[in-house]
Design an enzyme around this catalytic site. Structure first.
Site, PDB file in Angstrom:
ATOM      1  N   HIS A 166       0.917  -1.054   0.148  1.00 45.91           N
ATOM      2  CA  HIS A 166       0.113   0.023   0.116  1.00 45.91           C
ATOM      3  C   HIS A 166       0.958   1.444   0.020  1.00 45.91           C
ATOM      4  O   HIS A 166       1.929   1.203   0.565  1.00 45.91           O
ATOM      5  CB  HIS A 166      -0.871   0.015   1.295  1.00 45.91           C
ATOM      6  CG  HIS A 166      -1.906   0.976   1.352  1.00 45.91           C
ATOM      7  ND1 HIS A 166      -1.721   2.193   1.667  1.00 45.91           N
ATOM      8  CD2 HIS A 166      -3.380   0.772   1.069  1.00 45.91           C
ATOM      9  CE1 HIS A 166      -3.103   2.746   1.823  1.00 45.91           C
ATOM     10  NE2 HIS A 166      -4.024   1.953   1.473  1.00 45.91           N
ATOM     11  N   ASP A 202       2.977  -4.852   8.127  1.00 44.21           N
ATOM     12  CA  ASP A 202       1.768  -3.823   7.858  1.00 44.21           C
ATOM     13  C   ASP A 202       0.623  -4.785   8.199  1.00 44.21           C
ATOM     14  O   ASP A 202       0.483  -5.356   7.253  1.00 44.21           O
ATOM     15  CB  ASP A 202       1.681  -3.086   6.626  1.00 44.21           C
ATOM     16  CG  ASP A 202       0.466  -2.388   6.242  1.00 44.21           C
ATOM     17  OD1 ASP A 202      -0.540  -2.547   6.976  1.00 44.21           O
ATOM     18  OD2 ASP A 202       0.315  -1.718   5.199  1.00 44.21           O
ATOM     19  N   GLN A 239      -4.514  -5.235   7.193  1.00 54.27           N
ATOM     20  CA  GLN A 239      -5.718  -6.168   6.508  1.00 54.27           C
ATOM     21  C   GLN A 239      -5.735  -7.321   7.211  1.00 54.27           C
ATOM     22  O   GLN A 239      -6.442  -8.201   6.760  1.00 54.27           O
ATOM     23  CB  GLN A 239      -5.530  -6.225   5.215  1.00 54.27           C
ATOM     24  CG  GLN A 239      -5.677  -4.907   4.157  1.00 54.27           C
ATOM     25  CD  GLN A 239      -7.291  -4.553   4.223  1.00 54.27           C
ATOM     26  OE1 GLN A 239      -8.044  -5.246   4.636  1.00 54.27           O
ATOM     27  NE2 GLN A 239      -7.251  -3.149   3.875  1.00 54.27           N
ATOM     28  N   LYS A 263     -10.371   0.151  10.702  1.00 54.96           N
ATOM     29  CA  LYS A 263     -10.695  -1.242   9.617  1.00 54.96           C
ATOM     30  C   LYS A 263     -11.052  -2.384  10.735  1.00 54.96           C
ATOM     31  O   LYS A 263     -11.284  -3.727  10.123  1.00 54.96           O
ATOM     32  CB  LYS A 263      -9.467  -1.679   8.954  1.00 54.96           C
ATOM     33  CG  LYS A 263      -8.921  -0.526   8.141  1.00 54.96           C
ATOM     34  CD  LYS A 263      -7.683  -1.007   7.439  1.00 54.96           C
ATOM     35  CE  LYS A 263      -7.033  -0.004   6.817  1.00 54.96           C
ATOM     36  NZ  LYS A 263      -7.904   0.801   5.481  1.00 54.96           N
ATOM     37  N   CYS A 295      -4.686   2.394  -3.919  1.00 57.96           N
ATOM     38  CA  CYS A 295      -3.552   2.919  -3.056  1.00 57.96           C
ATOM     39  C   CYS A 295      -2.350   1.832  -3.172  1.00 57.96           C
ATOM     40  O   CYS A 295      -1.305   2.018  -2.404  1.00 57.96           O
ATOM     41  CB  CYS A 295      -3.617   3.321  -1.525  1.00 57.96           C
ATOM     42  SG  CYS A 295      -4.984   4.603  -1.264  1.00 57.96           S
TER      43      CYS A 295
HETATM   44  N1  PLP Z   1      -1.897  -1.030   4.487  1.00 57.59           N
HETATM   45  C1  PLP Z   1      -2.954  -1.538   3.922  1.00 57.59           C
HETATM   46  C2  PLP Z   1      -2.564  -2.764   3.753  1.00 57.59           C
HETATM   47  C3  PLP Z   1      -4.170  -0.972   3.694  1.00 57.59           C
HETATM   48  O1  PLP Z   1      -5.172  -1.732   3.279  1.00 57.59           O
HETATM   49  C4  PLP Z   1      -4.449   0.443   4.184  1.00 57.59           C
HETATM   50  C5  PLP Z   1      -5.828   1.003   3.886  1.00 57.59           C
HETATM   51  O2  PLP Z   1      -6.395   0.444   3.099  1.00 57.59           O
HETATM   52  C6  PLP Z   1      -3.362   1.089   4.918  1.00 57.59           C
HETATM   53  C7  PLP Z   1      -2.029   0.306   5.065  1.00 57.59           C
HETATM   54  C8  PLP Z   1      -3.521   2.507   5.247  1.00 57.59           C
HETATM   55  O3  PLP Z   1      -4.240   2.455   6.272  1.00 57.59           O
HETATM   56  P1  PLP Z   1      -4.900   4.043   6.953  1.00 57.59           P
HETATM   57  O4  PLP Z   1      -5.487   4.664   5.842  1.00 57.59           O
HETATM   58  O5  PLP Z   1      -6.069   3.623   7.857  1.00 57.59           O
HETATM   59  O6  PLP Z   1      -3.729   4.485   7.645  1.00 57.59           O
END
Ligand code: PLP
Length: 401
Positions: free
Chosen positions: A118, A194, A197, A220, A359
């Site tokens: 992401h 990270d 998900q 989430k 993203c």
């Molecule tokens: N990492 C992953 C795999 C994501 O799916 C997301 C958001 O969809 C993020 C990071 C970023 O999350 P946030 O926008 O809540 O910071």
């Protein structure tokens, strides 16, 4: 319990008229919030709305008590090694920025990701490359979209920090976190995952995995918007530099000196999002009461079902088997724009889902895929909703191709 049992906990699913209810398939972006979370936020604002820590009155003590309870809930939820290693942030993105800014790098240190990151776990490293002189690289996937562990074993040599996405929001792919942690440690690297998900959808056991740092977003995971976590081994967090500094981060200051507190306070500057974090604790408790195994198997069941209905009708992007995509169903229909698909299903059937590049622009650019539509499921979604979704997709194909 069947999803019908959980649905009543989510006021958003009760919106609108019978037969015209919201079908919420954008859970990878953000889950809906159960009443338990809304009640907890209301409790804060109506019973002890004040700041934690600073003041000595009883309202402040109650805030501190509830806020620290949320920290203990979070620690338990991910089996983190230490309660003080739970840092509250506003989202995964902020947690990763904290690491990329505060981790002590030397010029030429290597950071290694995947080709599924992401932007939140890519851009901070590209910035650190430009600002601090680190070297950033990624492990390309195999043709079948799986993680190339043999290639990784080669690439991890000499790496300072492995920073990878556990479950991809692009296609639901899960990478072998335990093996990656072991191999990385053997190679002398620190490991960050990270888990935006994974945390809301499957058990993640920090101590069991021996992972050094992880990040996720409360929103989430049934929690309020603008809530997130960075969790880490305390000795690593202690070694890291400060990030945002100011009130509540210090033991003492003079006009020319500052003595910082230890984590977590060192990283939680200023008055905090008390209502949000306390609400996030209630969200994690809600998930705990259902059980992550149940959530995960329900999502895979829905993914199998939608794949059975639409597998021959759309071009699925990502792993072949639904069980390898968790609760994520990414697809395209050649000849149709993904944004058009998502706007039409919203208009004709009240289905909220995502379209675009999610993203993960780098993957789309690297693989020359324009965009995808993405339905993502959670515990309250049902096969009946998928029937409506499937009928809408078939109708779109009939009408527009
Ligand atoms: N990492 C992953 C795999 C994501 O799916 C997301 C958001 O969809 C993020 C990071 C970023 O999350 P946030 O926008 O809540 O910071």
């Amino acid at each position: 319990m069947k999803p019908d049992g959980y649905r009543k906990d989510f006021p958003m699913l009760d919106r609108g008229e019978e037969g015209n209810r919201l079908i919420y398939f954008d859970n990878a972006c953000m889950t809906l919030k159960p009443k338990a979370v809304l009640d907890k936020i209301m409790e804060y604002y109506s019973e002890y709305s004040g700041c934690g820590g600073r003041s000595l009155h009883s309202i402040s003590s109650r805030v501190t008590e509830e806020y620290e309870k949320a920290r203990r809930i979070t620690k338990g939820f991910i089996n983190a090694p230490n309660t003080n290693g739970i840092i509250f942030t506003k989202n995964t993105t902020e947690s990763i920025n904290l690491i990329s800014n505060s981790f002590i790098f030397k010029k030429g240190d290597k950071v290694l990701g995947t080709d599924h990151e992401h932007n939140s776990n890519l851009v901070p490293w590209l910035k650190a490359r430009d600002m601090k002189g680190i070297i950033y690289d990624h492990v390309p996937s195999k043709k079948d979209h799986s993680f190339d562990i043999e290639l990784f074993k080669e690439m991890v040599k000499g790496v300072r920090l492995v920073a990878m996405v556990h479950v991809s929001n692009l296609d639901g792919r899960v990478i072998p976190i335990k093996d990656i942690v072991e191999i990385s440690h053997d190679a002398g690297a620190t490991v960050f995952f990270d888990c935006a998900q994974s945390i809301p959808h499957m058990p993640v056991d920090m101590k069991g995995l021996d992972v050094d740092l992880i990040a996720f977003s409360g929103h989430k995971a049934c929690g309020p918007t603008g809530t997130g976590v960075l969790a880490g081994k305390i000795e690593i967090l202690e070694e890291m530099d400060t990030f945002i500094v100011g009130g509540d981060t210090v033991k003492e200051t003079t006009y020319d000196k500052v003595d910082f507190l230890k984590p977590p306070q060192k990283f939680e500057a200023g008055l905090q999002n008390y209502a949000g974090i306390i609400g996030m604790g209630a969200g994690l408790e809600y998930i705990n009461n259902i059980g992550l195994e149940e959530i995960h198997s329900h999502e895979i069941g829905l993914n199998r079902y939608v794949t059975k209905l639409l597998g021959d009708e759309v071009d699925i992007i990502g792993p072949e088997y639904p069980a390898d995509r968790g609760g994520i169903f990414p697809f395209r229909i050649l000849g149709l724009n993904a944004h058009d698909i998502s706007m039409i299903v919203d208009e004709v059937a009240g289905i909220a889902m995502r379209s675009g590049r999610h993203c993960v622009h780098s993957w789309f650019n690297g693989n020359r895929v324009e965009s995808t539509a993405r339905a993502s499921f959670y515990i309250y979604n049902t096969k009946e909703e998928i029937d409506i979704f499937s009928d809408s997709i078939l109708q779109i194909k009939k009408d527009f191709l």
